[in-house]
Write a protein that holds these residues in place. Structure first.
Motif, mmCIF file in Angstrom:
data_model
loop_
_atom_site.group_PDB
_atom_site.id
_atom_site.type_symbol
_atom_site.label_atom_id
_atom_site.label_comp_id
_atom_site.label_asym_id
_atom_site.label_seq_id
_atom_site.Cartn_x
_atom_site.Cartn_y
_atom_site.Cartn_z
ATOM 1 N N ALA A 177 0.786 -1.346 -0.069
ATOM 2 C CA ALA A 177 -0.209 -0.015 -0.105
ATOM 3 C C ALA A 177 0.860 1.251 0.164
ATOM 4 N N ALA A 178 2.141 1.047 0.380
ATOM 5 C CA ALA A 178 3.086 2.248 0.304
ATOM 6 C C ALA A 178 3.328 3.009 -1.126
ATOM 7 N N VAL A 179 2.982 2.067 -2.204
ATOM 8 C CA VAL A 179 3.321 2.800 -3.126
ATOM 9 C C VAL A 179 1.855 3.246 -3.989
ATOM 10 N N LEU A 180 0.743 3.203 -3.598
ATOM 11 C CA LEU A 180 -0.403 3.522 -4.215
ATOM 12 C C LEU A 180 -0.296 5.094 -4.234
ATOM 13 N N PRO A 181 -0.413 5.818 -5.305
ATOM 14 C CA PRO A 181 -0.465 7.167 -5.413
ATOM 15 C C PRO A 181 -1.919 7.759 -4.881
ATOM 16 N N THR A 224 -5.663 6.653 -5.975
ATOM 17 C CA THR A 224 -5.661 5.103 -6.242
ATOM 18 C C THR A 224 -6.186 4.223 -5.157
ATOM 19 N N PHE A 225 -7.035 3.311 -5.402
ATOM 20 C CA PHE A 225 -7.531 2.411 -4.178
ATOM 21 C C PHE A 225 -7.563 1.043 -4.805
ATOM 22 N N ALA A 226 -7.137 0.334 -4.001
ATOM 23 C CA ALA A 226 -6.917 -1.263 -3.925
ATOM 24 C C ALA A 226 -7.376 -2.042 -2.749
ATOM 25 N N GLY A 227 -8.306 -3.144 -2.976
ATOM 26 C CA GLY A 227 -8.760 -4.046 -2.067
ATOM 27 C C GLY A 227 -9.495 -4.956 -2.336
ATOM 28 N N ILE A 228 -10.014 -5.682 -1.343
ATOM 29 C CA ILE A 228 -10.847 -6.988 -1.482
ATOM 30 C C ILE A 228 -12.615 -6.571 -1.383
ATOM 31 N N MET A 232 -11.215 -1.026 0.912
ATOM 32 C CA MET A 232 -10.090 -0.360 -0.093
ATOM 33 C C MET A 232 -9.186 0.625 0.709
ATOM 34 N N ALA A 233 -8.145 0.227 0.237
ATOM 35 C CA ALA A 233 -6.913 1.163 0.662
ATOM 36 C C ALA A 233 -6.179 2.075 -0.412
ATOM 37 N N SER A 234 -6.067 3.284 0.145
ATOM 38 C CA SER A 234 -5.342 4.293 -0.630
ATOM 39 C C SER A 234 -4.196 4.698 0.168
ATOM 40 N N TYR A 235 -3.365 5.540 -0.121
ATOM 41 C CA TYR A 235 -2.174 5.896 0.502
ATOM 42 C C TYR A 235 -2.435 6.639 1.819
ATOM 43 N N GLY A 236 -2.194 5.942 2.904
ATOM 44 C CA GLY A 236 -2.457 6.375 4.211
ATOM 45 C C GLY A 236 -3.823 6.425 4.924
ATOM 46 N N CYS A 278 -19.243 5.592 1.664
ATOM 47 C CA CYS A 278 -18.094 5.178 2.463
ATOM 48 C C CYS A 278 -18.787 5.122 4.066
ATOM 49 N N LEU A 279 -18.957 3.713 4.371
ATOM 50 C CA LEU A 279 -19.494 3.536 5.780
ATOM 51 C C LEU A 279 -18.511 3.930 6.826
ATOM 52 N N THR A 280 -17.045 3.663 6.908
ATOM 53 C CA THR A 280 -16.163 4.120 7.758
ATOM 54 C C THR A 280 -14.994 4.286 7.060
ATOM 55 N N GLU A 281 -13.946 4.977 7.850
ATOM 56 C CA GLU A 281 -12.796 5.280 7.345
ATOM 57 C C GLU A 281 -11.736 5.303 8.398
ATOM 58 N N VAL A 282 -10.461 4.635 8.143
ATOM 59 C CA VAL A 282 -9.431 4.857 9.239
ATOM 60 C C VAL A 282 -8.037 5.418 8.700
#
Length: 533
Positions: free
Chosen positions: A409-413, A416-420, A433-437, A451-455
């Protein structure tokens, strides 16, 4: 590429070829295998573990070519189109290839009900698809090898109300016919079954008009009859067919049979219809094809399992029948005899993306084929900015399971989101979905995203994501920053409601997503599914 199943299962090695180029073709030299149930017993018995195509495989078809059985099933809105399996015993099936890597040029959706047949050294796939801007049609494809490649010949018939469930058969004089259903139930009308001459090349119908064989006219059949499949026995043509509501939680599907001395009739429906109906384990059995094995008669058909129902989908099972004194086929108890798989962990999946081939078991939305490849032990998925993004997915085999993946996930600009994801179709999904940080839990229903929740999380080179499902209805999403401990996404309730996910005719998939600009490629390290009863 290798995909390993858990210890205790039959040996499995799944492989396929797929180029990393946009709109690339899937080569046909791969030989994946899938073995999921013990062979048919040599002595007759009342019940046996014969869920031969577990997972979402509706409308299965089977034929024998030499000493080998070949089978396929509906793929609906998922690509690649129409899986091709082979077996020597009707139970242990090897996934070999697919009929089409990409949908045929004339068609856009609804890839239903393939019927496989073989004659004079050629294999034929008669199938249903919706014409671009037009009705449902029955079409034909052929190949010199049952594993393909297949040449598509396009539609044979597409009536105004739609034409589906084609089945080629020769009459008592050896003349070739096509039998199909007119899809009148979609318009509140009856559903006649038609027959019309078919040329020997199986590329066009002959004659001026079709002949009606029969239609839905008795109460149990409800608003339709469909899914014709034929067998010949003691001077009769026997047509196995399905009636009533096919799909979903309120389905009422069952199987009937009719017979005639001549293909064009008159047809007599069995007084005991429906001859195959639900029991405590299986519901809505129907739309199958007849096969013989070692002097025994079977119907390979689909049904919903009671514990997973629409969340897994309609699974391919075998039901044995015999011929009674009146000459009608008879199933023991008038219901499926298949025993449920006692150990669903045998279908656990681990894909470490070794080698350079994407497994044939991976699917994608037929309307949006992703750019995907394998390299350096990773699945490489090119991002897409539309809707959920680029998606590859696997069928589920149980309604309770745990699926995981990991990636850098450290290289996601930014952007951009990636996930399961647990996904019914591209318009209905739950996704972590993960994005940078940061991590977001997405709820997508009827194409509307929330978006139901974010951390906030520190960017990590190995971010683990996990989805857990209970009964196909409740979901929990978690993440791991170290590959050992897991943190659940914060929500007011314990789990997210996912009852809306499955479409009317399909089960739920779990898969991987990459959402963002097309110049970004996400590299996934692994993917696992762990099933539970």
């Amino acid at each position: 590429m290798s995909v390993a199943f858990e210890k205790g299962a039959h040996p499995v090695a799944l492989s396929s070829d797929y180029s990393a180029e946009c709109r690339g073709q899937v080569p046909t030299d791969a030989t994946p295998t899938l073995s999921v149930a013990p062979p048919v017993a040599t002595e007759p018995r009342a019940t046996y573990a014969n869920v031969v195509l577990p997972g979402d495989f509706p409308d299965p078809t089977v034929t024998k070519i030499g000493d080998t059985y070949w089978a396929s099933a509906t793929s609906a809105e998922w690509g690649p189109v129409f899986p091709l399996f082979k077996s020597t015993n009707l139970v242990d099936w090897e996934l070999v290839s697919h009929v089409f890597a990409d949908k045929p040029e004339w068609a856009e959706a609804s890839f239903w009900a393939p019927e496989i047949s073989h004659e004079n050294g050629k294999t034929y796939i008669c199938y249903t698809a919706r014409q671009k801007g037009g009705p449902l049609c029955v079409a034909m494809a052929s190949a010199h090898d049952p594993a393909g490649p297949y040449l598509d010949h396009g539609p044979l018939v597409g009536q105004e109300q739609g034409s589906i469930d084609g089945f080629p058969i020769r009459d008592e004089n050896g003349e070739l016919y096509l039998v199909w259903k007119e899809d009148g139930n979609a318009y509140g009308n009856p559903t006649p079954l038609w027959a019309q001459r078919l040329n020997e090349e199986r590329t066009a119908l002959l004659g001026d008009a079709p002949v009606e064989l029969f239609r839905n006219d008795v109460p149990w059949e409800g608003n339709l009859v469909e899914g014709s499949a034929f067998a010949q026995h003691d001077g009769y043509f026997y047509m196995f067919y399905a009636g009533n509501g096919c799909c979903g939680s309120g389905c009422t599907y069952a199987t009937g049979v009719a017979r005639a001395r001549q293909l064009l009739g008159p047809w007599e429906k069995c007084p005991q219809n429906p001859i195959l109906k639900k029991n405590k384990v299986w519901s809505c059995p129907g739309h199958g094809t007849v096969a013989e094995y070692d002097g025994r008669w079977f119907l390979l058909h689909h049904a919903y399992h009671a514990s997973s129902h629409e969340f897994v989908g309609r699974q391919g099972i075998l039901s044995e029948f015999s011929w009674n004194a009146e000459g009608w086929p008879e199933f023991e108890g008038n219901s499926p005899q298949a025993a449920p798989l006692n150990n669903v962990s045998r279908l656990n999946l681990t894909d470490t993306f070794a080698g350079n081939h994407l497994a044939e078991t991976w699917q994608w939305p037929i309307s949006k084929k992703p750019v995907v490849g394998i390299g350096d032990g990773q699945l490489l998925l090119q991002a897409c900015p539309d809707e959920l993004g680029a998606l590859v997915a696997q069928r589920t085999y149980a309604a309770t399971y745990k699926a995981t993946t990991s990636f850098n996930a450290a290289v996601l600009p930014p952007g951009t989101f990636a996930g399961i994801t647990a996904v019914g179709d591209p318009h209905n999904a739950l996704a972590l979905m993960a994005s940078y940080g940061k991590l977001q839990l997405w709820h997508v229903k009827n194409g509307v995203s929330q978006c139901l929740t974010e951390v906030v999380v520190a960017p990590t080179r190995s971010l683990g994501l996990r989805v857990e499902a209970w009964g196909g209805q409740r979901y929990r999403f978690s993440y791991s920053l170290n590959g050992v401990t897991w943190e659940a996404m914060p929500l007011d309730s314990f789990a997210v409601n996912g009852t809306y996910l499955p479409p009317w005719d399909r089960g739920i998939r779990v898969g991987l997503l990459a959402q963002g600009p097309t110049d970004v490629t996400v590299a996934f390290d692994h993917f696992t599914i762990r099933n539970q009863r």
